[in-house]
Design a protein around this motif. Structure first.
Motif, PDB file in Angstrom:
ATOM      1  N   PHE A 178      17.470  47.627  -5.969  1.00  0.00           N
ATOM      2  CA  PHE A 178      16.710  48.771  -6.466  1.00  0.00           C
ATOM      3  C   PHE A 178      15.217  48.525  -6.280  1.00  0.00           C
ATOM      4  N   SER A 179      14.492  49.606  -6.184  1.00  0.00           N
ATOM      5  CA  SER A 179      13.051  49.485  -6.032  1.00  0.00           C
ATOM      6  C   SER A 179      12.424  48.867  -7.271  1.00  0.00           C
ATOM      7  N   ASP A 180      12.786  49.383  -8.463  1.00  0.00           N
ATOM      8  CA  ASP A 180      12.148  48.955  -9.712  1.00  0.00           C
ATOM      9  C   ASP A 180      13.211  48.592 -10.744  1.00  0.00           C
ATOM     10  N   VAL A 181      13.084  47.396 -11.313  1.00  0.00           N
ATOM     11  CA  VAL A 181      14.062  46.858 -12.266  1.00  0.00           C
ATOM     12  C   VAL A 181      13.337  46.480 -13.549  1.00  0.00           C
ATOM     13  N   VAL A 182      14.029  46.602 -14.690  1.00  0.00           N
ATOM     14  CA  VAL A 182      13.431  46.267 -15.985  1.00  0.00           C
ATOM     15  C   VAL A 182      14.382  45.397 -16.804  1.00  0.00           C
ATOM     16  N   VAL A 183      13.818  44.477 -17.580  1.00  0.00           N
ATOM     17  CA  VAL A 183      14.578  43.692 -18.568  1.00  0.00           C
ATOM     18  C   VAL A 183      13.701  43.520 -19.804  1.00  0.00           C
ATOM     19  N   GLY A 184      14.317  43.081 -20.885  1.00  0.00           N
ATOM     20  CA  GLY A 184      13.570  42.782 -22.101  1.00  0.00           C
ATOM     21  C   GLY A 184      14.145  41.556 -22.775  1.00  0.00           C
ATOM     22  N   GLY A 185      13.317  40.870 -23.570  1.00  0.00           N
ATOM     23  CA  GLY A 185      13.785  39.694 -24.298  1.00  0.00           C
ATOM     24  C   GLY A 185      12.643  38.996 -25.001  1.00  0.00           C
ATOM     25  N   THR A 186      12.997  37.957 -25.762  1.00  0.00           N
ATOM     26  CA  THR A 186      11.977  37.168 -26.451  1.00  0.00           C
ATOM     27  C   THR A 186      11.374  36.125 -25.518  1.00  0.00           C
ATOM     28  N   PHE A 187      12.212  35.540 -24.678  1.00  0.00           N
ATOM     29  CA  PHE A 187      11.795  34.540 -23.689  1.00  0.00           C
ATOM     30  C   PHE A 187      11.044  33.383 -24.339  1.00  0.00           C
ATOM     31  N   ASP A 188      11.583  32.923 -25.464  1.00  0.00           N
ATOM     32  CA  ASP A 188      11.024  31.755 -26.142  1.00  0.00           C
ATOM     33  C   ASP A 188      11.647  30.497 -25.555  1.00  0.00           C
ATOM     34  N   ARG A 189      10.819  29.532 -25.200  1.00  0.00           N
ATOM     35  CA  ARG A 189      11.294  28.249 -24.645  1.00  0.00           C
ATOM     36  C   ARG A 189      12.224  28.508 -23.461  1.00  0.00           C
ATOM     37  N   LEU A 190      11.658  29.054 -22.432  1.00  0.00           N
ATOM     38  CA  LEU A 190      12.376  29.537 -21.254  1.00  0.00           C
ATOM     39  C   LEU A 190      13.509  28.592 -20.855  1.00  0.00           C
ATOM     40  N   HIS A 191      14.746  29.084 -20.942  1.00  0.00           N
ATOM     41  CA  HIS A 191      15.917  28.243 -20.697  1.00  0.00           C
ATOM     42  C   HIS A 191      16.807  28.846 -19.620  1.00  0.00           C
ATOM     43  N   GLY A 192      17.952  28.207 -19.379  1.00  0.00           N
ATOM     44  CA  GLY A 192      18.821  28.596 -18.281  1.00  0.00           C
ATOM     45  C   GLY A 192      19.327  30.021 -18.347  1.00  0.00           C
ATOM     46  N   ALA A 193      19.620  30.511 -19.542  1.00  0.00           N
ATOM     47  CA  ALA A 193      20.096  31.893 -19.671  1.00  0.00           C
ATOM     48  C   ALA A 193      18.985  32.882 -19.323  1.00  0.00           C
ATOM     49  N   HIS A 194      17.759  32.591 -19.779  1.00  0.00           N
ATOM     50  CA  HIS A 194      16.612  33.427 -19.388  1.00  0.00           C
ATOM     51  C   HIS A 194      16.446  33.422 -17.871  1.00  0.00           C
ATOM     52  N   GLY A 212       9.733  43.257 -20.511  1.00  0.00           N
ATOM     53  CA  GLY A 212       9.249  43.476 -21.866  1.00  0.00           C
ATOM     54  C   GLY A 212       9.477  42.222 -22.691  1.00  0.00           C
ATOM     55  N   VAL A 213       8.429  41.758 -23.379  1.00  0.00           N
ATOM     56  CA  VAL A 213       8.503  40.518 -24.163  1.00  0.00           C
ATOM     57  C   VAL A 213       8.322  40.847 -25.642  1.00  0.00           C
ATOM     58  N   GLN A 233       1.651  32.220 -24.586  1.00  0.00           N
ATOM     59  CA  GLN A 233       2.285  31.052 -23.983  1.00  0.00           C
ATOM     60  C   GLN A 233       3.597  31.435 -23.295  1.00  0.00           C
ATOM     61  N   ARG A 234       4.368  32.318 -23.936  1.00  0.00           N
ATOM     62  CA  ARG A 234       5.624  32.775 -23.329  1.00  0.00           C
ATOM     63  C   ARG A 234       5.343  33.560 -22.039  1.00  0.00           C
ATOM     64  N   VAL A 235       4.316  34.389 -22.070  1.00  0.00           N
ATOM     65  CA  VAL A 235       3.955  35.179 -20.884  1.00  0.00           C
ATOM     66  C   VAL A 235       3.508  34.267 -19.744  1.00  0.00           C
ATOM     67  N   GLN A 236       2.723  33.252 -20.063  1.00  0.00           N
ATOM     68  CA  GLN A 236       2.245  32.335 -19.029  1.00  0.00           C
ATOM     69  C   GLN A 236       3.405  31.618 -18.358  1.00  0.00           C
ATOM     70  N   LYS A 237       4.394  31.204 -19.138  1.00  0.00           N
ATOM     71  CA  LYS A 237       5.564  30.526 -18.573  1.00  0.00           C
ATOM     72  C   LYS A 237       6.372  31.479 -17.696  1.00  0.00           C
ATOM     73  N   LEU A 238       6.478  32.733 -18.113  1.00  0.00           N
ATOM     74  CA  LEU A 238       7.165  33.729 -17.295  1.00  0.00           C
ATOM     75  C   LEU A 238       6.460  33.923 -15.956  1.00  0.00           C
ATOM     76  N   GLN A 239       5.149  34.083 -16.008  1.00  0.00           N
ATOM     77  CA  GLN A 239       4.376  34.296 -14.780  1.00  0.00           C
ATOM     78  C   GLN A 239       4.524  33.110 -13.840  1.00  0.00           C
ATOM     79  N   LEU A 256       6.504  44.011 -26.379  1.00  0.00           N
ATOM     80  CA  LEU A 256       7.412  44.972 -27.007  1.00  0.00           C
ATOM     81  C   LEU A 256       7.221  44.937 -28.518  1.00  0.00           C
ATOM     82  N   SER A 257       6.830  46.054 -29.084  1.00  0.00           N
ATOM     83  CA  SER A 257       6.757  46.176 -30.540  1.00  0.00           C
ATOM     84  C   SER A 257       7.901  47.041 -31.063  1.00  0.00           C
ATOM     85  N   ASP A 258       8.700  47.601 -30.135  1.00  0.00           N
ATOM     86  CA  ASP A 258       9.910  48.340 -30.485  1.00  0.00           C
ATOM     87  C   ASP A 258      10.976  47.973 -29.462  1.00  0.00           C
ATOM     88  N   PRO A 259      12.247  48.297 -29.702  1.00  0.00           N
ATOM     89  CA  PRO A 259      13.312  47.825 -28.808  1.00  0.00           C
ATOM     90  C   PRO A 259      13.298  48.429 -27.406  1.00  0.00           C
TER      91      PRO A 259
END
Length: 554
Positions: A178-194, A212-213, A233-239, A256-259
């Protein structure tokens, strides 16, 4: 064998057998690389020709998603200490590949961690072929990534070639992209499932990937929320991760401040990647999009990764909450130097809010051999007639605070300072220094007795500024709602009174900001005991290392 910080593993096995080879290959790689392992996929690559072998595009197929999931799942089981990153710059659809006449790497890609070693699963027939394969591997990797000249190369476990290739002519089903894809999550301590979620999303996205974080309100009900990494810090690790995985994509990382975030309002989005657990959330997104007059998103579901190392209080899946739980009892940050303190006894300052289980932890540490210094008890001693604090308190607050026996009526005194910050400070300015002197006296007594560890059990350790008395700060924590229940049950007060008491103290997050070690008594007593034992064992190791370092410097 030498250990390297960062390596690139070039996987050449056909896709339909690679899933059988991942575990032994990762096991071998973990004996060579100790921090970051990049994985480059090129099924069918022949490194034994001795000629110029150049990178080629490989098409995104359904089997790649399963392989990525297997890679991160196996890595979590086998080499959880490694930062695994599956690189996708050479994975493109046929139409996109036709536009890239120069191949997937017009110029070598710069990775965030400079590779120090090259590894491959390419099987060699005899040892004489090793030099040829090594040279070919170095040239190939140099076309793909910025590498230092003459990197070390390791050919991993040739025996892995013995697996039966029972699907040589297997047809690989194309993966819808797809051209554009979206996901959301907390992404704390970036691990294998993330990483599985992010990698598969990158695989499916051709142009833009929106992430969305969770922030603020969405973190309130998380387990051990105070241990969640800061948003930046979570955003920096994602980038850092995403720019390695597929730098050609446009990434938009938003709080993300809402779901829902931008998933319900962005008309260009086409697909949302979910897990079994978050599928209902994806369906809710589509209902909102329909209400907003937008097309529904394609829901692509990935499987959760099972956690082979889970404890009884942890989730079955690999999760950030489990990782935060495993931090309990460990050293979160090194203690500040306290050169004025003697080597022994090593002093722990233990603090926590009302109902946190602080004192029960102190008693457990006492049972393990620590000297417990109870600051509540010392506080009572500081009020006794004849002490320096006694005379200062009477002088400051007047003789009407005295009982008939000349002892201080703590209830009357409390009435004079309740709700009056200025008068309360006047009292604590008198009492806290006196308690600190008594603490120091107890520590000196423990030293004379040859004790190795003291635990200063003090609810106001941080507020009173007593950290100069201790080598480390340990914090007992409990969710506010659980603390309220405990205070109500223990003291027989109303919920609003219990909550008011908690609000007058330092919040958990503020306490943990100052903590070297965090413990939590939320679960059964045996769980707390295991935490304390872990913390105690690690403490003994730190003390031993400290003593050895001091002796070697003499």
């Amino acid at each position: 064998m030498s250990m390297f910080s960062t390596g690139i593993l070039v996987l050449t096995s056909p896709l339909h057998v690679l899933h059988l080879r991942i575990a032994p290959v990762l096991t071998s790689a973990a004996q060579v690389v100790e921090r970051t392992l990049y994985i480059h996929l090129h099924p069918g690559l022949n490194l034994g020709t001795g000629g110029q072998v150049r990178p080629a595009y490989i098409p995104p197929v359904v089997d790649l998603c399963a392989l990525i999931s297997r890679l991160y799942s196996n890595a979590a089981d086998i080499c959880g200490h490694l930062d695994i990153r599956v690189l996708l710059s050479n994975v493109r659809t046929q139409s996109a590949a036709l536009n890239g006449n120069n191949g997937p790497f017009a110029t070598p890609q710069t990775l965030s961690h400079s590779p120090e070693v090259l590894l491959t699963d390419f099987p060699i027939q005899d040892s004489g072929q090793s030099s040829l394969v090594t040279q070919c591997l170095q040239k190939y990797a140099g076309h793909c990534y910025v590498c230092k000249p003459s990197l070390s190369s390791v050919l991993l476990n040739p025996r892995i070639a013995e697996f039966e290739e029972d699907r040589i002519d297997a047809q690989l089903k194309p993966l819808e992209t797809f051209s554009d894809v979206v996901v959301g999550g907390t992404f704390d301590r970036l691990h294998g499932a993330h990483k599985t979620l992010l990698n598969i999303s990158c695989l499916m996205a051709n142009r833009r990937f929106v992430i969305g974080v969770c922030d603020q309100e969405l973190l309130k009900n998380k387990v051990l929320k105070e241990l969640i990494e800061p948003y930046d810090q979570r955003v920096q690790k994602l980038q850092d991760f995403l720019n390695d995985v597929k730098p050609s994509l446009k990434y938009e990382i938003v709080p993300l401040s809402d779901p829902f975030g931008p998933s319900i309002s962005d008309p260009e989005l086409q697909c949302i990647v979910v897990s079994e657990e978050t599928r209902k959330g994806g369906e809710a997104v589509n209902r909102k999009r329909v209400e907003n007059g937008l097309a529904e998103l394609v829901l692509y579901e990935i499987q959760l990764l099972k956690d082979a190392h889970r404890a009884d209080i942890e989730e079955e899946k690999i999760s950030s909450s489990s990782l935060r739980t495993r931090l309990l009892g460990t050293l979160l940050k090194p203690p500040s130097p306290q050169p004025h303190l003697p080597l022994e006894p090593y002093v722990i300052g233990l603090t926590g809010g009302s109902g946190s289980g602080k004192s029960s932890i102190a008693h457990r540490l006492e049972a393990l051999g620590a000297v417990r210094i109870d600051c509540d008890q010392l506080g009572h001693e500081a009020y006794l007639p004849g002490t320096s604090a006694y005379h200062k308190i009477v002088q400051e607050f007047g003789p009407d605070i005295l009982k008939e026996d000349k002892s201080i009526n703590r209830r009357v005194l409390g009435g004079k300072v309740f709700g009056n910050q200025e008068r309360l400070k006047a009292l604590t300015d008198i009492v806290w220094p006196e308690i600190a002197l008594l603490v120091k006296k107890r520590i000196d007594q423990a030293k004379e007795q040859g004790k190795r560890v003291c635990v200063v059990d003090a609810a106001v350790l941080l507020e009173a500024g007593w950290t100069y008395l201790v080598h480390e700060v340990w914090v007992a924590t409990i969710p506010e709602e659980e603390a309220v229940k405990r205070i109500v049950q223990r003291d027989g007060v109303k919920e609003e009174d219990a909550l008011r008491r908690l609000k007058s103290q330092w919040l958990n997050a503020k306490l943990i900001d100052h903590a070297n070690v965090v413990l939590c008594t939320l679960w059964e007593p045996d769980v707390t005991q295991r935490q304390v034992l872990k913390a105690w064992t690690l403490l003994q190791q730190r003390i031993q290392k400290r003593q050895e370092t001091t002796r070697s410097s003499l």
